[in-house]
Write a protein that holds these residues in place. Structure first.
Motif, PDB file in Angstrom:
ATOM      1  N   LEU A 119       1.001   6.881  -0.655  1.00  5.78           N
ATOM      2  CA  LEU A 119      -0.108   5.642  -0.566  1.00  5.78           C
ATOM      3  C   LEU A 119      -0.338   5.575  -1.992  1.00  5.78           C
ATOM      4  O   LEU A 119      -1.010   6.602  -2.591  1.00  5.78           O
TER       5      LEU A 119
ATOM      6  N   SER B  55     -14.540   7.935  -1.517  1.00  9.24           N
ATOM      7  CA  SER B  55     -13.751   7.594  -0.446  1.00  9.24           C
ATOM      8  C   SER B  55     -12.245   7.666  -0.599  1.00  9.24           C
ATOM      9  O   SER B  55     -11.788   7.270  -1.627  1.00  9.24           O
TER      10      SER B  55
ATOM     11  N   THR C   4      -2.178   5.146  -5.634  1.00 11.52           N
ATOM     12  CA  THR C   4      -3.475   5.872  -5.963  1.00 11.52           C
ATOM     13  C   THR C   4      -4.202   4.650  -6.759  1.00 11.52           C
ATOM     14  O   THR C   4      -5.273   5.138  -7.081  1.00 11.52           O
TER      15      THR C   4
ATOM     16  N   ARG D 296      -5.878  -2.254  -1.455  1.00  7.44           N
ATOM     17  CA  ARG D 296      -6.217  -0.803  -1.286  1.00  7.44           C
ATOM     18  C   ARG D 296      -5.835   0.012  -1.705  1.00  7.44           C
ATOM     19  O   ARG D 296      -4.491   0.051  -2.369  1.00  7.44           O
ATOM     20  N   CYS D 297      -6.231   1.339  -2.323  1.00  8.75           N
ATOM     21  CA  CYS D 297      -5.760   2.336  -2.898  1.00  8.75           C
ATOM     22  C   CYS D 297      -6.445   3.741  -2.231  1.00  8.75           C
ATOM     23  O   CYS D 297      -7.176   3.659  -1.541  1.00  8.75           O
ATOM     24  N   TYR D 298      -5.598   4.738  -2.440  1.00  7.95           N
ATOM     25  CA  TYR D 298      -5.664   5.851  -1.538  1.00  7.95           C
ATOM     26  C   TYR D 298      -5.695   7.109  -2.507  1.00  7.95           C
ATOM     27  O   TYR D 298      -4.919   7.372  -3.246  1.00  7.95           O
TER      28      TYR D 298
ATOM     29  N   HIS E   6     -10.934   0.253  -2.748  1.00  7.26           N
ATOM     30  CA  HIS E   6     -10.297  -0.966  -3.326  1.00  7.26           C
ATOM     31  C   HIS E   6     -10.407  -1.201  -4.764  1.00  7.26           C
ATOM     32  O   HIS E   6     -11.326  -0.769  -5.301  1.00  7.26           O
TER      33      HIS E   6
ATOM     34  N   TYR F 182     -18.334   1.433   4.953  1.00 10.68           N
ATOM     35  CA  TYR F 182     -17.134   1.725   5.836  1.00 10.68           C
ATOM     36  C   TYR F 182     -17.680   1.918   7.177  1.00 10.68           C
ATOM     37  O   TYR F 182     -17.196   1.870   8.263  1.00 10.68           O
TER      38      TYR F 182
ATOM     39  N   ASN G 216     -10.354   6.073   0.910  1.00 14.70           N
ATOM     40  CA  ASN G 216      -9.720   4.843   0.871  1.00 14.70           C
ATOM     41  C   ASN G 216     -10.587   3.831   0.347  1.00 14.70           C
ATOM     42  O   ASN G 216     -11.752   3.791   0.458  1.00 14.70           O
TER      43      ASN G 216
ATOM     44  N   ASP H 137       0.687  -1.239  -0.102  1.00 21.17           N
ATOM     45  CA  ASP H 137       0.093  -0.190   0.075  1.00 21.17           C
ATOM     46  C   ASP H 137       0.809   1.225  -0.174  1.00 21.17           C
ATOM     47  O   ASP H 137       0.599   2.197  -0.623  1.00 21.17           O
TER      48      ASP H 137
END
Ligand code: PHE
Length: 338
Positions: free
Chosen positions: A166, A204, A168, A192-194, A208, A328, A206, A132
């Motif tokens: 983090l 969001s 993307t 997961r991606c951010y 997926h 979430y 955060n 991540d």
């Protein structure tokens, strides 16, 4: 029997009575000692034969026996009743409804990760993974994304000290994987991606994605189309088709956005597809030769396709969830319906 014998019998009777285990045993002892055909009447009978001079003393001994035993029976009876009462109070109540352990459910996001990876596994893909916390290189440079590209902006990406960020997009796994695996490659990478997104009903910070990468000799856009058509049917239902719209991604050429025909109305138009008949599902394209070169592949020898899609989006479409935040909040009552 003399007086001593009677006193001995009295002592024994009192010991036995004090040890009676339950009301039944106690009653048996009562009958044996002072019942109508018990020891006491028998001894009273014997008193007649006793010489008159000894009678008073003998009578007193028998009286001690009678009074002692009668009192001991009553005392033991009360004690046993009290024990039974306590046992009953703490006892297991068979009429109570059972205590059911609460049954867990697999979270919708996990369900979709499992379902999509399962479909691609059956098509010969293996699952790969990446961190991540990524370097700028794997998240952007290795993906042919120049330093001035908007997605690299401070407003779009979470940068960490030491040149890390983090990730993307799960596309960051592509170069990492190719650098240490020679072609052919057939992988999917869920994770997961951010992004620096302000949270609302569809965004969001955060989320997926699941990435796909297929590299081999002579992989074509037609392979991408037919594989995604197959995926569409497996995921959404037998009548679902895919369509490509031209788009741009720095790491694919040509690039497309992929829509699936609406699984609810069959493409006629409904609320789910906002009356267009189509639902936007993912980004995809043919891997840009520059990406191959940076990863150490020969772009003259191999071609490949890549795609990436949002897991939350899939879950929302398939389960009819109208707000990404519901995924979430972890309200188990809400999530239990999926
Ligand atoms: N990484 C892209 C995104 O996050 C999706 C994508 C993956 C596009 C692979 C093309 C190829 O939007």
């Amino acid at each position: 029997m003399d007086i001593q014998d009677i006193d001995d019998v009295t002592t024994r009777a009192l010991t036995e009575l004090a040890a009676a285990e339950d009301q039944t045993a106690l009653e048996a002892l009562r009958v044996k000692y002072i019942g109508r055909n018990g020891l006491l009447p028998e001894l009273m009978q014997g008193l007649k034969a006793v010489p008159p001079a000894d009678k008073p003393a003998m009578g007193q001994a028998l009286n001690r026996f009678k009074v002692g035993v009668t009192a001991a029976v009553a005392e033991r009876k009360t004690a046993l009743a009290a024990v039974a009462q306590t046992a009953k109070a703490g006892a297991f109540d068979l009429s109570l409804p059972g205590r059911w352990p609460r049954r867990g459910r697999v979270h919708p996001i996990t369900q979709l990760i499992d379902k999509t990876t399962e479909i691609f596994r059956r098509m010969g893909f293996t699952v790969a993974d990446g961190p991540d916390i990524e370097t700028e290189y794997y998240n952007f440079d290795a993906l042919n994304t120049p330093a001035d590209h908007v997605s690299r902006d401070l407003a779009d990406t979470f940068y960490l000290p030491g040149g890390m960020l983090l990730r993307t997009q799960t596309s960051a796994v592509q170069a990492r994987y190719m650098e240490c695996h020679p072609p052919p490659v057939r992988i999917v990478c869920p994770g997961r991606c951010y992004r620096r997104d302000t949270t609302d009903a569809t965004h969001s910070a955060n989320f997926h994605q699941i990435e796909g990468l297929y590299v081999d000799e002579k992989v074509s856009l037609a392979d991408l189309k037919s594989d995604l058509d197959h995926f569409a049917r497996e995921l959404m239902g037998p009548g679902v088709k895919s369509r490509f719209r031209t788009h741009f991604f720095p790491f694919t050429e040509p690039s497309v956005e992929v829509d699936f025909s609406c699984h609810m109305c069959g493409g006629k138009g409904c609320r789910v597809c906002k009356h267009s008949g189509w639902i936007e599902i993912m980004g995809a394209g043919m891997v840009d030769p520059n990406v191959f070169e940076l990863a150490g592949y020969d772009p003259e020898a191999v071609t490949g396709y890549a795609f990436g899609m949002g897991i939350e989006r899939l879950a929302m479409i398939l389960f009819g969830i109208d707000d990404i935040r519901r995924l979430y909040e972890n309200d188990a009552r809400y999530l239990a319906q999926f």
